[in-house]
Design a protein around this motif. Structure first.
Motif, mmCIF file in Angstrom:
data_model
loop_
_atom_site.group_PDB
_atom_site.id
_atom_site.type_symbol
_atom_site.label_atom_id
_atom_site.label_comp_id
_atom_site.label_asym_id
_atom_site.label_seq_id
_atom_site.Cartn_x
_atom_site.Cartn_y
_atom_site.Cartn_z
ATOM 1 N N PHE A 51 53.839 45.261 47.474
ATOM 2 C CA PHE A 51 52.872 45.797 46.505
ATOM 3 C C PHE A 51 52.683 47.301 46.649
ATOM 4 O O PHE A 51 52.153 47.946 45.742
ATOM 5 C CB PHE A 51 51.528 45.085 46.653
ATOM 6 C CG PHE A 51 51.404 43.828 45.833
ATOM 7 C CD1 PHE A 51 51.467 43.871 44.439
ATOM 8 C CD2 PHE A 51 51.224 42.602 46.458
ATOM 9 C CE1 PHE A 51 51.357 42.708 43.690
ATOM 10 C CE2 PHE A 51 51.113 41.433 45.701
ATOM 11 C CZ PHE A 51 51.175 41.491 44.311
ATOM 12 N N GLN B 258 46.708 39.774 40.307
ATOM 13 C CA GLN B 258 47.319 38.816 41.221
ATOM 14 C C GLN B 258 46.333 37.661 41.333
ATOM 15 O O GLN B 258 45.250 37.820 41.897
ATOM 16 C CB GLN B 258 47.588 39.499 42.569
ATOM 17 C CG GLN B 258 48.402 38.658 43.552
ATOM 18 C CD GLN B 258 47.521 37.675 44.324
ATOM 19 O OE1 GLN B 258 47.645 36.450 44.145
ATOM 20 N NE2 GLN B 258 46.646 38.182 45.161
ATOM 21 N N VAL C 203 46.143 46.955 42.087
ATOM 22 C CA VAL C 203 46.287 45.498 42.064
ATOM 23 C C VAL C 203 44.920 44.857 42.313
ATOM 24 O O VAL C 203 44.262 45.153 43.315
ATOM 25 C CB VAL C 203 47.293 45.005 43.120
ATOM 26 C CG1 VAL C 203 47.457 43.489 43.031
ATOM 27 C CG2 VAL C 203 48.639 45.712 42.952
ATOM 28 N N HIS D 212 43.114 41.532 43.278
ATOM 29 C CA HIS D 212 43.456 40.296 43.969
ATOM 30 C C HIS D 212 42.379 39.237 43.781
ATOM 31 O O HIS D 212 41.220 39.441 44.159
ATOM 32 C CB HIS D 212 43.651 40.550 45.464
ATOM 33 C CG HIS D 212 44.796 41.448 45.787
ATOM 34 N ND1 HIS D 212 46.113 41.056 45.679
ATOM 35 C CD2 HIS D 212 44.818 42.744 46.217
ATOM 36 C CE1 HIS D 212 46.907 42.052 46.031
ATOM 37 N NE2 HIS D 212 46.148 43.091 46.355
ATOM 38 N N LEU E 275 58.557 38.424 43.620
ATOM 39 C CA LEU E 275 57.511 39.441 43.517
ATOM 40 C C LEU E 275 58.147 40.815 43.349
ATOM 41 O O LEU E 275 57.700 41.625 42.521
ATOM 42 C CB LEU E 275 56.618 39.414 44.760
ATOM 43 C CG LEU E 275 55.626 40.575 44.898
ATOM 44 C CD1 LEU E 275 54.650 40.612 43.729
ATOM 45 C CD2 LEU E 275 54.874 40.491 46.231
ATOM 46 N N ILE F 209 48.303 34.222 47.595
ATOM 47 C CA ILE F 209 49.325 35.249 47.795
ATOM 48 C C ILE F 209 50.289 34.868 48.915
ATOM 49 O O ILE F 209 51.467 35.215 48.880
ATOM 50 C CB ILE F 209 48.661 36.615 48.065
ATOM 51 C CG1 ILE F 209 49.661 37.758 47.916
ATOM 52 C CG2 ILE F 209 47.973 36.648 49.424
ATOM 53 C CD1 ILE F 209 49.006 39.131 47.892
ATOM 54 N N CYS G 226 54.038 49.244 43.891
ATOM 55 C CA CYS G 226 53.521 48.884 42.574
ATOM 56 C C CYS G 226 53.017 50.134 41.857
ATOM 57 O O CYS G 226 52.335 50.971 42.472
ATOM 58 C CB CYS G 226 52.395 47.866 42.736
ATOM 59 S SG CYS G 226 52.104 46.898 41.262
#
Length: 328
Positions: free
Chosen positions: A91, A65, A98, A100, A46, A69, A94
């Motif tokens: 994350f 994603q 994101v 999810h 990741l 997870i 990032c």
């Protein structure tokens, strides 16, 4: 070639990753003991993906994603929150928001109510009015740029996982499974081949309410001439996955997707081997992403899409192949 007709630069890019299934435990194997699972090193993979997105010449507009997870083993060791914190810490660096998706392993670790109040609830990124009227269906849509829309679906809306036994969705799920699967262990498929394999506890389905909502979203997208990509943890095209990984009522969802000209792509996880099929009826691309969890520590499993007016280019890393997805 995609992108060559009046647009040398992409309209936007986005990252994809699936089935990280992190756990701080030793390596193991899948249920059939045919493929190795690398629980600890999934966090490193990741990190590799995020570092790639951070240093990309064109920063991704968002990351998808696609579910699972953290691994269900965390629940056994009372480590669910700790494992989730470790992944979400990665994350934090990032370079984009994101989105999810929820899979079966989310529900092995947490209740639906807990997930709705957790960092895995990314509905804050949805468009205004972009959710179903019922609050506990985890589905929404968003438009990163005009002309493009992404719809995230709840593949465990009807399920034995994450639903209270007294709920209508749980009862529907139990009735459906019992009709097709007579095994005492409902995680054991009712047959060794064919589409009926999908009737197992670790899969789920889409309620009528969610499908009706999707229909309305796609009608609006058709009228607006948008390009729509639909997301789910579970695959819905039999030729894009092992049948044991299909959503229970995949055929109903497939029928809806085929009836709307706005739909260009469907993405899923769950099947760690991955898969791809272009539907002959509609031209829609059905892509199942290879899972991080079964990727050796010296390889990778993530990708970056560059989106153009006439299609999307997937630049895969490691197990994920490069693809050009022309829009229908």
């Amino acid at each position: 070639m995609i992108g060559m007709e009046g647009c040398s630069q992409p309209l936007f890019t986005f990252g994809v990753i699936a089935d990280i299934q992190y756990a701080d435990i030793d390596d193991g194997f899948n249920f059939k003991r045919t493929r190795k699972r690398y629980y600890k090193s999934s966090l490193r993979l990741l990190r590799n993906a995020i570092e790639s997105w951070e240093t990309a010449p064109v920063k991704p507009a968002f990351i998808l994603q696609l579910g699972d997870i953290i691994d269900g083993f965390n629940k056994k060791y009372d480590a669910s929150h700790q494992a989730l914190e470790a992944v979400m810490k990665e994350f934090e660096s990032c370079p984009a928001s994101v989105h999810h998706v929820w899979g079966n392993h989310e529900f092995y670790n947490f209740s639906r109510e807990s997930l709705l109040h957790s960092t895995l609830n990314s509905t804050t990124f949805s468009d205004r009015g972009g959710r179903p009227p019922t609050g506990d269906i985890y589905a929404y849509h968003f438009s990163p740029v005009p002309g493009f829309r992404f719809v995230l679906l709840d593949a465990y809306d009807v399920s034995l996982l994450g639903r209270e036994e007294s709920s209508e969705q749980y009862q529907q799920a139990m009735t459906l499974l019992k009709e097709h699967n007579s095994n005492e262990d409902l995680n054991h498929p009712p047959a060794s081949y064919g589409l009926v394999q999908r009737f197992v506890k670790f899969n789920g389905g889409f309620s009528k309410e969610q499908l009706d909502w999707l229909e309305r979203v796609l009608i609006q997208a058709d009228e607006a001439h948008e390009r729509v990509t639909v997301l789910s943890h579970l695959p819905v095209h039999p030729d894009s996955t092992d049948p044991i990984c299909l959503a229970w009522n995949y055929d109903q969802l497939l029928s809806i997707l085929r009836s709307h000209s706005s739909v260009v792509c469907f993405m899923a996880g769950h099947d760690h081997e991955g898969g791809y099929h272009r539907d002959s009826q509609s031209g829609v691309h059905y892509l199942t992403l290879e899972g991080v969890i079964e990727t050796p520590p010296d390889r990778n499993a993530f990708g970056t899409f560059s989106v153009y007016p006439d299609g999307m280019i997937l630049k895969g890393c490691g197990r994920i192949s490069d693809r050009e997805l022309l829009f229908p």
